[in-house]
Enzyme design. Structure first.
Site, PDB file in Angstrom:
ATOM      1  N   SER A 102    -120.821 -50.496  55.754  1.00  0.00           N
ATOM      2  CA  SER A 102    -121.832 -51.548  55.573  1.00  0.00           C
ATOM      3  C   SER A 102    -121.686 -52.672  56.411  1.00  0.00           C
ATOM      4  O   SER A 102    -122.663 -53.208  56.998  1.00  0.00           O
ATOM      5  CB  SER A 102    -121.729 -52.192  54.175  1.00  0.00           C
ATOM      6  OG  SER A 102    -122.127 -50.997  53.263  1.00  0.00           O
ATOM      7  N   THR A 143    -133.600 -59.770  51.053  1.00  0.00           N
ATOM      8  CA  THR A 143    -133.588 -59.977  49.551  1.00  0.00           C
ATOM      9  C   THR A 143    -133.376 -61.392  49.026  1.00  0.00           C
ATOM     10  O   THR A 143    -132.636 -61.920  49.407  1.00  0.00           O
ATOM     11  CB  THR A 143    -132.340 -58.935  48.999  1.00  0.00           C
ATOM     12  OG1 THR A 143    -132.543 -57.819  49.594  1.00  0.00           O
ATOM     13  CG2 THR A 143    -132.551 -58.979  47.466  1.00  0.00           C
ATOM     14  N   PRO A 145    -133.404 -63.448  44.888  1.00  0.00           N
ATOM     15  CA  PRO A 145    -132.987 -63.163  43.699  1.00  0.00           C
ATOM     16  C   PRO A 145    -134.341 -62.610  42.835  1.00  0.00           C
ATOM     17  O   PRO A 145    -134.173 -61.724  41.940  1.00  0.00           O
ATOM     18  CB  PRO A 145    -132.814 -64.672  43.046  1.00  0.00           C
ATOM     19  CG  PRO A 145    -132.342 -65.561  44.169  1.00  0.00           C
ATOM     20  CD  PRO A 145    -133.191 -65.107  45.371  1.00  0.00           C
ATOM     21  N   HIS A 147    -136.961 -61.087  44.218  1.00  0.00           N
ATOM     22  CA  HIS A 147    -137.743 -60.176  45.073  1.00  0.00           C
ATOM     23  C   HIS A 147    -136.914 -59.215  45.841  1.00  0.00           C
ATOM     24  O   HIS A 147    -136.236 -59.746  47.178  1.00  0.00           O
ATOM     25  CB  HIS A 147    -138.632 -61.042  46.297  1.00  0.00           C
ATOM     26  CG  HIS A 147    -139.770 -61.821  45.471  1.00  0.00           C
ATOM     27  ND1 HIS A 147    -140.887 -61.295  44.914  1.00  0.00           N
ATOM     28  CD2 HIS A 147    -139.608 -63.169  45.234  1.00  0.00           C
ATOM     29  CE1 HIS A 147    -141.415 -62.500  44.407  1.00  0.00           C
ATOM     30  NE2 HIS A 147    -140.747 -63.576  44.179  1.00  0.00           N
ATOM     31  N   THR A 175    -124.910 -58.704  52.698  1.00  0.00           N
ATOM     32  CA  THR A 175    -123.620 -58.230  53.126  1.00  0.00           C
ATOM     33  C   THR A 175    -123.317 -59.188  54.295  1.00  0.00           C
ATOM     34  O   THR A 175    -123.895 -59.497  55.363  1.00  0.00           O
ATOM     35  CB  THR A 175    -123.916 -56.952  53.558  1.00  0.00           C
ATOM     36  OG1 THR A 175    -124.433 -56.094  52.564  1.00  0.00           O
ATOM     37  CG2 THR A 175    -122.613 -56.230  54.153  1.00  0.00           C
ATOM     38  N   ALA A 253    -131.305 -49.223  59.976  1.00  0.00           N
ATOM     39  CA  ALA A 253    -129.850 -49.195  59.115  1.00  0.00           C
ATOM     40  C   ALA A 253    -129.983 -47.845  58.215  1.00  0.00           C
ATOM     41  O   ALA A 253    -128.919 -47.154  58.047  1.00  0.00           O
ATOM     42  CB  ALA A 253    -129.771 -50.380  58.477  1.00  0.00           C
ATOM     43  N   ARG A 279    -103.528 -28.166  41.472  1.00  0.00           N
ATOM     44  CA  ARG A 279    -103.348 -28.254  40.195  1.00  0.00           C
ATOM     45  C   ARG A 279    -103.531 -27.073  39.489  1.00  0.00           C
ATOM     46  O   ARG A 279    -104.423 -26.229  39.382  1.00  0.00           O
ATOM     47  CB  ARG A 279    -104.652 -29.212  39.627  1.00  0.00           C
ATOM     48  CG  ARG A 279    -104.704 -29.584  38.108  1.00  0.00           C
ATOM     49  CD  ARG A 279    -103.809 -30.488  37.784  1.00  0.00           C
ATOM     50  NE  ARG A 279    -103.702 -30.816  36.246  1.00  0.00           N
ATOM     51  CZ  ARG A 279    -103.082 -31.431  35.479  1.00  0.00           C
ATOM     52  NH1 ARG A 279    -101.831 -31.900  36.053  1.00  0.00           N
ATOM     53  NH2 ARG A 279    -103.084 -31.741  34.348  1.00  0.00           N
ATOM     54  N   GLY A 350    -110.259 -34.471  37.024  1.00  0.00           N
ATOM     55  CA  GLY A 350    -109.865 -34.556  35.613  1.00  0.00           C
ATOM     56  C   GLY A 350    -109.595 -36.260  35.385  1.00  0.00           C
ATOM     57  O   GLY A 350    -110.304 -37.060  36.153  1.00  0.00           O
ATOM     58  N   GLU A 374    -131.177 -51.107  50.951  1.00  0.00           N
ATOM     59  CA  GLU A 374    -132.048 -50.504  52.117  1.00  0.00           C
ATOM     60  C   GLU A 374    -133.020 -49.733  51.395  1.00  0.00           C
ATOM     61  O   GLU A 374    -133.248 -48.361  51.951  1.00  0.00           O
ATOM     62  CB  GLU A 374    -130.888 -49.564  53.019  1.00  0.00           C
ATOM     63  CG  GLU A 374    -129.932 -50.134  53.323  1.00  0.00           C
ATOM     64  CD  GLU A 374    -130.120 -51.106  54.684  1.00  0.00           C
ATOM     65  OE1 GLU A 374    -130.835 -50.777  55.228  1.00  0.00           O
ATOM     66  OE2 GLU A 374    -129.110 -51.743  55.203  1.00  0.00           O
TER      67      GLU A 374
HETATM   68  C1  LIG Z   1    -123.855 -54.399  47.928  1.00  0.00           C
HETATM   69  C2  LIG Z   1    -125.127 -54.931  48.275  1.00  0.00           C
HETATM   70  C3  LIG Z   1    -125.234 -55.291  49.270  1.00  0.00           C
HETATM   71  C4  LIG Z   1    -126.514 -55.629  49.937  1.00  0.00           C
HETATM   72  N1  LIG Z   1    -126.877 -56.434  51.001  1.00  0.00           N
HETATM   73  C5  LIG Z   1    -128.063 -56.733  51.638  1.00  0.00           C
HETATM   74  C6  LIG Z   1    -128.284 -57.341  52.685  1.00  0.00           C
HETATM   75  O1  LIG Z   1    -127.432 -57.680  53.681  1.00  0.00           O
HETATM   76  N2  LIG Z   1    -129.416 -58.086  52.937  1.00  0.00           N
HETATM   77  C7  LIG Z   1    -130.432 -57.929  52.068  1.00  0.00           C
HETATM   78  O2  LIG Z   1    -131.618 -58.421  52.329  1.00  0.00           O
HETATM   79  N3  LIG Z   1    -130.325 -57.387  50.818  1.00  0.00           N
HETATM   80  C8  LIG Z   1    -129.191 -56.851  50.706  1.00  0.00           C
HETATM   81  N4  LIG Z   1    -128.833 -56.139  49.402  1.00  0.00           N
HETATM   82  C9  LIG Z   1    -130.109 -56.297  48.645  1.00  0.00           C
HETATM   83  C10 LIG Z   1    -130.726 -54.592  48.203  1.00  0.00           C
HETATM   84  O3  LIG Z   1    -131.505 -54.393  49.544  1.00  0.00           O
HETATM   85  C11 LIG Z   1    -131.709 -55.050  46.837  1.00  0.00           C
HETATM   86  O4  LIG Z   1    -130.832 -54.897  46.007  1.00  0.00           O
HETATM   87  C12 LIG Z   1    -132.659 -53.792  46.858  1.00  0.00           C
HETATM   88  O5  LIG Z   1    -133.734 -53.759  47.872  1.00  0.00           O
HETATM   89  C13 LIG Z   1    -133.395 -53.521  45.565  1.00  0.00           C
HETATM   90  O6  LIG Z   1    -133.694 -54.678  45.017  1.00  0.00           O
HETATM   91  P1  LIG Z   1    -133.365 -55.292  43.608  1.00  0.00           P
HETATM   92  O7  LIG Z   1    -131.826 -55.135  43.478  1.00  0.00           O
HETATM   93  O8  LIG Z   1    -133.901 -56.818  43.364  1.00  0.00           O
HETATM   94  O9  LIG Z   1    -133.969 -54.313  42.587  1.00  0.00           O
HETATM   95  P2  LIG Z   1    -135.578 -54.440  41.932  1.00  0.00           P
HETATM   96  O10 LIG Z   1    -136.588 -54.533  43.028  1.00  0.00           O
HETATM   97  O11 LIG Z   1    -135.658 -55.528  41.098  1.00  0.00           O
HETATM   98  O12 LIG Z   1    -135.503 -53.061  41.443  1.00  0.00           O
HETATM   99  C14 LIG Z   1    -135.063 -52.684  40.023  1.00  0.00           C
HETATM  100  C15 LIG Z   1    -135.498 -51.284  39.740  1.00  0.00           C
HETATM  101  O13 LIG Z   1    -136.938 -51.071  39.579  1.00  0.00           O
HETATM  102  C16 LIG Z   1    -137.462 -50.124  40.473  1.00  0.00           C
HETATM  103  N5  LIG Z   1    -138.448 -50.658  40.959  1.00  0.00           N
HETATM  104  C17 LIG Z   1    -139.218 -51.574  41.615  1.00  0.00           C
HETATM  105  N6  LIG Z   1    -140.639 -51.506  42.213  1.00  0.00           N
HETATM  106  C18 LIG Z   1    -140.558 -50.370  41.341  1.00  0.00           C
HETATM  107  C19 LIG Z   1    -142.097 -49.349  41.638  1.00  0.00           C
HETATM  108  N7  LIG Z   1    -143.227 -50.010  42.303  1.00  0.00           N
HETATM  109  N8  LIG Z   1    -142.152 -48.276  41.076  1.00  0.00           N
HETATM  110  C20 LIG Z   1    -141.140 -47.662  40.574  1.00  0.00           C
HETATM  111  N9  LIG Z   1    -139.551 -48.408  40.351  1.00  0.00           N
HETATM  112  C21 LIG Z   1    -139.663 -49.599  40.943  1.00  0.00           C
HETATM  113  C22 LIG Z   1    -136.262 -50.058  41.642  1.00  0.00           C
HETATM  114  O14 LIG Z   1    -136.411 -48.858  42.433  1.00  0.00           O
HETATM  115  C23 LIG Z   1    -135.020 -50.124  40.877  1.00  0.00           C
HETATM  116  O15 LIG Z   1    -134.656 -48.888  40.156  1.00  0.00           O
HETATM  117  C24 LIG Z   1    -127.594 -55.417  48.973  1.00  0.00           C
HETATM  118  C25 LIG Z   1    -127.654 -55.139  47.679  1.00  0.00           C
HETATM  119  C26 LIG Z   1    -126.119 -54.790  47.449  1.00  0.00           C
HETATM  120  C27 LIG Z   1    -125.980 -54.061  45.963  1.00  0.00           C
END
Ligand SMILES: Cc1cc2nc3c(=O)[nH]c(=O)nc-3n(C[C@H](O)[C@H](O)[C@H](O)COP(=O)(O)OP(=O)(O)OC[C@H]3O[C@@H](n4cnc5c(N)ncnc54)[C@H](O)[C@@H]3O)c2cc1C
Length: 396
Positions: A102, A143, A145, A147, A175, A253, A279, A350, A374
């Site tokens: 990552s 990303t 909080p 969106h 990240t 990416a 094992r 296990g 991603e």
């Molecule tokens: C460890 C980690 C590192 C990261 N690093 C980065 C980074 O460097 N830069 C960055 O910008 N972001 C980063 N992210 C953010 C990541 O890209 C987002 O978490 C991801 O895009 C999903 O967004 P969300 O968590 O807000 O989930 P949400 O968008 O709220 O989605 C929640 C659930 O709803 C589902 N969902 C949403 N819309 C729909 C739809 N239309 N139809 C069906 N299902 C739907 C999703 O598939 C998911 O299962 C990181 C995340 C993690 C966990």
């Protein structure tokens, strides 16, 4: 058959995929594999348990000296490697830990790629050589909080003040955020979404680290707080307006993840295979039971299919033929299959499967993040659904 063909019993290459690689490809793979064996594997369980990536700056510089940062970009100190070579590097790094891959993906495929593709000549000259060398760490803030999957709703806003820009908003789950010297931040403007190159020492910029993660624990993940960050006119990436900017970086990416996830899967598969041979239960090695062999066979089939798919996408990328929905195909399949392989490997180990003595559970929990970032599984299903039907189902 070439002398380099794998024997049929090589569990890492049942299909002879190695024959598709050139000498330089193998050299890149070997370099990254031995670096990871030396610098990551002896420590990773400890780092993971502590939830830290100590020495991240030193590790990043070492990765820079190996040419792993912005590896497939050209000029400005970048290695100019092929897409296949970059993919192989991702696979070897993620076989050690998804957190290390990552770090490299965000640095090279997101932050550097954005500047390389959309930046001005001055921006490229200023930032890329130091980032390629690992002297400057980059992050990529898309990303927020509220969106994630739908970045089009982003609230971070850049307003004009004379010739300056003033950025206000918050980014989440970023990240490398707290260790970055430069952040590529995407923000709304009156003319659409634009990318900004933000030196992290800018007044008003804060990057508090996010703790208490149960996945990607050996990776720095942060919030970005932008409180009226004032930037000069030339901080904007001139080459793109609109979401196609960040989305094309993400596509690059994601391609690395197609390979990387198979590295985590391979590590878990090999751990399970070795364990099963050692094992003993009911008087013989558990590898000798048909049910265990069925698991091993299914894991090997998905692993090799996944690597073959990654290689196919890599050759298409090298030929300039890779389409976004093909990257979605690879990211969807390989992350989903990788986590399944890790979970199956865990059952073979296990109770030992839940221990950090073995890499399996660490990879499985890491892949929970890889499955989500991603573009989630669902987003890639929707991309493929649209490609297949011509109908956009993102909004229901
Ligand atoms: C460890 C980690 C590192 C990261 N690093 C980065 C980074 O460097 N830069 C960055 O910008 N972001 C980063 N992210 C953010 C990541 O890209 C987002 O978490 C991801 O895009 C999903 O967004 P969300 O968590 O807000 O989930 P949400 O968008 O709220 O989605 C929640 C659930 O709803 C589902 N969902 C949403 N819309 C729909 C739809 N239309 N139809 C069906 N299902 C739907 C999703 O598939 C998911 O299962 C990181 C995340 C993690 C966990």
């Amino acid at each position: 058959m070439s002398p380099k063909s794998a024997s049929a019993s090589d569990p890492q290459d049942l299909l002879g995929i190695d024959d598709l690689l050139g000498d330089e490809d193998r050299a890149v793979r070997e370099t990254m594999r031995s670096w990871a064996a030396d610098r990551v594997l002896p420590h990773i369980a400890d780092w993971y348990e502590r939830g830290e990536l100590p020495g991240i700056r030193e590790l990043t510089r070492e990765l820079g000296s190996l040419g792993a940062l912005g590896m497939s970009l050209t000029g400005y100190g970048c290695a100019g490697a092929s897409a296949v070579q970059y993919g192989l590097a991702c696979m070897e790094l993620e076989a050690a830990d998804s957190g290390i891959r990552s770090l490299v993906s965000v640095q090279g495929s997101l932050a550097m790629y954005a500047i390389h593709r959309f930046g001005s000549e001055e921006q490229k000259q200023r930032w890329l050589p130091g980032m390629a060398a690992g002297e400057t760490i980059g992050c990529f803030g898309l990303t927020e909080p509220d969106h994630g999957s739908d970045p089009g709703g982003m609230r971070t806003y850049a307003k004009r003040d004379g010739s300056d820009w003033v950025l206000t908003g918050r980014k989440m789950w970023i990240t490398n955020g707290s260790v970055a010297g430069v952040a590529v931040v995407w923000a709304r403007t009156d003319d659409g979404v634009r990318g900004f190159v933000v030196p992290t020492e800018s007044p008003g910029f804060l990057a508090p680290e996010i703790h208490h993660k149960w996945s990607l624990r050996a990776s720095v993940t942060s919030e970005l707080v932008l409180d009226e960050v004032r930037l000069p006119a030339d901080a904007v990436l001139p080459g793109v307006t609109g979401l196609k900017g960040p989305l094309s970086c993400l596509s690059h990416a994601r391609y690395g993840i197609v390979w990387g996830s198979m590295g985590a899967a391979r590590s878990s598969f090999l751990a399970a295979l070795e364990y099963a041979k050692e094992r003993e239960q009911f008087g013989k090695p558990i590898a000798g039971f048909q049910l265990t062999q069925a698991k091993l066979a299914d894991m090997a089939v998905e692993l090799h299919k996944g690597i073959l798919l990654a290689h196919h996408l890599g050759t298409r990328m090298d030929a300039g033929l890779l389409r976004p929905e093909q990257v979605s195909f690879g990211k969807l399949n390989n992350t989903r299959e990788a986590i399944e392989i890790c979970r199956t490997a865990r059952t073979i180990l296990g109770a030992n499967g839940i221990s950090l003595e073995y890499p399996v559970m660490r990879h499985a929990t890491n892949l929970e993040s890889v499955l989500t970032y991603e573009g989630t599984v669902e987003m890639h299903q929707l991309v493929l659904g649209k490609a297949l039907t011509g109908l956009d189902a993102f909004r229901g």
